[in-house]
Structures are given as structure tokens and as C-alpha cells.
Design an enzyme around this catalytic site. Sequence first.
Site, PDB file in Angstrom:
ATOM      1  N   ASP A  42       6.532 -47.944  83.031  1.00  0.00           N
ATOM      2  CA  ASP A  42       7.896 -48.425  82.798  1.00  0.00           C
ATOM      3  C   ASP A  42       7.932 -49.274  81.533  1.00  0.00           C
ATOM      4  OD1 ASP A  42      10.481 -49.748  83.000  1.00  0.00           O
ATOM      5  OD2 ASP A  42      10.485 -49.133  85.087  1.00  0.00           O
ATOM      6  N   SER A  91      16.309 -48.299  83.480  1.00  0.00           N
ATOM      7  CA  SER A  91      15.253 -47.648  84.259  1.00  0.00           C
ATOM      8  C   SER A  91      15.803 -46.682  85.298  1.00  0.00           C
ATOM      9  CB  SER A  91      14.372 -48.700  84.951  1.00  0.00           C
ATOM     10  OG  SER A  91      13.613 -49.411  84.013  1.00  0.00           O
ATOM     11  N   THR A 144      12.902 -47.245  89.646  1.00  0.00           N
ATOM     12  CA  THR A 144      12.146 -46.005  89.453  1.00  0.00           C
ATOM     13  C   THR A 144      11.781 -45.324  90.772  1.00  0.00           C
ATOM     14  OG1 THR A 144      11.303 -46.762  87.325  1.00  0.00           O
ATOM     15  CG2 THR A 144      10.092 -44.996  88.408  1.00  0.00           C
ATOM     16  N   HIS A 273      10.391 -57.186  78.534  1.00  0.00           N
ATOM     17  CA  HIS A 273      11.624 -57.973  78.656  1.00  0.00           C
ATOM     18  C   HIS A 273      11.372 -59.444  78.332  1.00  0.00           C
ATOM     19  CE1 HIS A 273      14.758 -55.276  80.121  1.00  0.00           C
ATOM     20  NE2 HIS A 273      13.880 -54.704  80.928  1.00  0.00           N
ATOM     21  N   HIS A 312      11.457 -45.392  79.165  1.00  0.00           N
ATOM     22  CA  HIS A 312      12.055 -45.941  77.951  1.00  0.00           C
ATOM     23  C   HIS A 312      11.048 -46.906  77.362  1.00  0.00           C
ATOM     24  CE1 HIS A 312      12.511 -49.637  80.210  1.00  0.00           C
ATOM     25  NE2 HIS A 312      13.070 -48.922  81.186  1.00  0.00           N
TER      26      HIS A 312
END
Length: 463
Positions: A42, A91, A144, A273, A312
Site C-alpha cells: 500500500d 486505497s 484494501t 502519509h 498508489h
Amino acid sequence: MKKSILAVVSVLSVSSCSTHTLIDDGIPSNTLPKNVIMVIGDGMGPAYTSAYRYYHDNPITQEVEETVFDRHLLGLSSTYPAAESGYVTDSAAGATGLSSGVKSYNGAVGVDVNKKAVQTVLEFAKTQGKKTGVVVTSRINHATPASYLSHNESRQNYNEIADSYYDEKINGHFKMDVMFGGGWKHFLRDDRNLVEEFKHSGFQYIDKYEQLDTIIPNQPALGLFSDGGLPWALDDSIPHRLSVMTKAATKNLENKQGFFLLIEGSQIDWGGHNNDIAAAMGEMDDLAKTLEYLEAYVAKNPNTLVVVTADHSTGGLSVAANGIYKWKPESLRSFQYSPHTIANRLTNEDITAKFANFLFNFDLTGEELEMLITVKHGTQNALPEKEAIGNPYQIKNVSNVNQAMYKAVKYLIDQKTNTGWTSSAHTAIDVPVFSFGSHSHEFIGLNDNTKIAKKIFTLLGRK
């Protein structure tokens, strides 16, 4: 590195010259892989795998050693969501594209733009008689895994998604045979105890990593190891917990009909993040060890396909910054605690040179130490304590002092390593695709995320 490049060129050459039937034209059912393992890093854009190569490098040697990612690089994937959400996916939409082959809006979990449920590759595998499972480092009802197991108009409906894991069946059977990750707060609630319901329906339940070795094969298993997401790899009791869970899952899922397994290195995204390079590299190392285990598994079970990609990229990671032609990962290799934990301890205890050097596991300069002390005392004098706001991936219910210390720790690490960031959110760049095992050549080149799902559907036998 030359070996990796030559390997890709060799595969491309063989693929272009061979007479095998490409997947788009259909393939004989007797050549389909028995087991399909989908691995998602992720937030893992190409800068993360590059950074991991240098993080992983042995500085004693002249050559930069290849990683497990380098050995299996085949192409790229575009990640954009449905048009109404623009070019940058979250996500949920990214995972829905990878799980179903359908573009949807940001926030969508296993539904299309009209909020209608779409079949996922995991669900289809179950209809084919295969066992199925998910292994993640987030809560198991996060975006996810939910996009493979559930159908909901919003990823934020965590309790509803958790309930659906028990309530929604396929031909009277549970969709999954194994679920490992976090999520106590959604499965052990005042209004519903899903753990007990699963146990009464025949699931084994464990809540400690050490119990993974006690799981009975061919009996469904639910393992929840934290309230929400698992601790950072740098802080967890088993730093390579994803690989340990994966090993237990594959052992449990093995059967004559084969299995489909989703694995997610969930917290690479959280490191992005938070613009936290130390935590991100810890998560990348956990994922790399998982892939190394899967290499060995495929060597023993060549009828297994492994596909690895990202939903991503996150954070706009730059491997070098500030106009300087250097990236210095040496200090990253020495971390024994995550920057979150370092910041917490610096907030709650007196900052001394000895204590700070112990936490970072390298010697801070006098200037670096003074910076930490100044930030702590300045924040204590200037700001009241209140809940942290802003980035939803940062720890909440902590003081502004703690948040300031966390930013200071990350700043120190970025300066020491010369790491840069452009965002605290997702970006729209293409992400790498890796694959090995049965029919891995089908994933060479540029594939949209939906095309990856469609190829997996075909390899699972859908016409």
C-alpha cells in the site's frame, strides 16, 4: 543491478518470440495456476523500492546488491480511479480496481460508481472451490482487504464491513478461510461480538503471534493481533510479522483445489502519509522478507502465481533532496524504534545526550540535541494540549508537544539522510508491478490496475 536488467530483457525477448497463447486470447484450463497470491504494498510507489535497494545495500561492497523487488520487476501499473474522482486514487478505489477490474470512486469498497456490488477475484476463487484468505498489517476491515471481501459505499463504515465478513456468504459458505491482521475494536464490540460468532461457526481464533504455530491446517482461522492496525514493524514484537503471518496462512490454505491469498504491506502507506522514512523502510523490509518467503514457496510449488504491485504511491518520496546529489540511508539501518516511539519517549522523559543517542541508536550532534530540547520546551510553553488534527494517519489523542516532537524527529532524520517529500497524501504516478511463478509473464509491460484484475480472473478460470 546488471543481472536484474538483463533478466527483464531476457523475459521480454522470450515472451515476444515464444508461441505461448497470451491471456487476452484465452489459455488452456489445464495450465492455469493452482494457487494465486496477490501482494499489495500500500502506497509503494517506485521511489520506495529504489530507496529500499539503497537501504538494503551492503556498504562494504562496491556493487549495489539487487533486492527481491529487482529480481521480479516486470512493468508498471496506472492507478487512476473513476473519472468523477479525478486522477489520484485512494486505497479503496485503488483496491477495488485491483480486486474487481472495475473503476470506482474514491472511498468505494467493492462497488461501482453506482454503488452496486462487483464480483472480486477472491469471491470468484471461492466459487471455483479454492480456499481464500487475507493477511494484512492494517485492521482486516481496512480499505484494501475490504475491497476484496466486502461491498460498501464507504470505506469508513468499518463496523458494517466487519459485520459483512460474517453475514455475507457465497453458496452458504464464508468467503474466506483465513484472516490475519488487526481490528479488535471492530470485532469485539458492545453491540456485537464477531469473534465469538466466528468461533461458534468453526473458526480457530488467536490473538498472539506465538499462536500462529498452533493453528490446525484445513480449519478456518481468524487472527487479530491489535486494536486497530498492527504496531509499526520497528516497534512490533516480531518485526517481520507479515512474513510470519503469510507462512502460517499458506500452510493453512493448502489443499487439492488450490487457494487465493491477498497479502498487504499496509503501513508503507502510513509511513508515506506521515513523511516518515524510517518507519516506511521498516515496513518495506517486512514486505521484502515476505516476498523472499514466497520465492521459496513458489520454488517448491511452481503451480503458484505471485503478483505484486501497489494501489498508489504516497507522500511524493524523493530519494535525495535540497539540491544535493546524495541520499544517505546509513542511519536508517540502525533504528530499533519507530520515530513515533522515539517522539513519545522524548515527550515523556528528560532529554539527555545519552538517552537520545540510545533512542536513535546513533550519536546526535550537539546541534541536533539542542533542536529537540528547544522544540519540546518551546511547544510546552506555547501550546495547550488537545487532540491532534489534520493528517488522519497520525496518532490522535496526543499532545501538541508530542506532535511537535514527532515532526522534529522526522525532520532530523530527513536532514541526516537527505530525504524529501512533496505531499502528505497520495500521488498519481504509475506504480511498479512484480510477478513470479506460473504465468507471471502475463504481467509484463504497462497494465492498468483493472487489467491486472481481469488477467487474474482469467487465470482463475473465468471466461
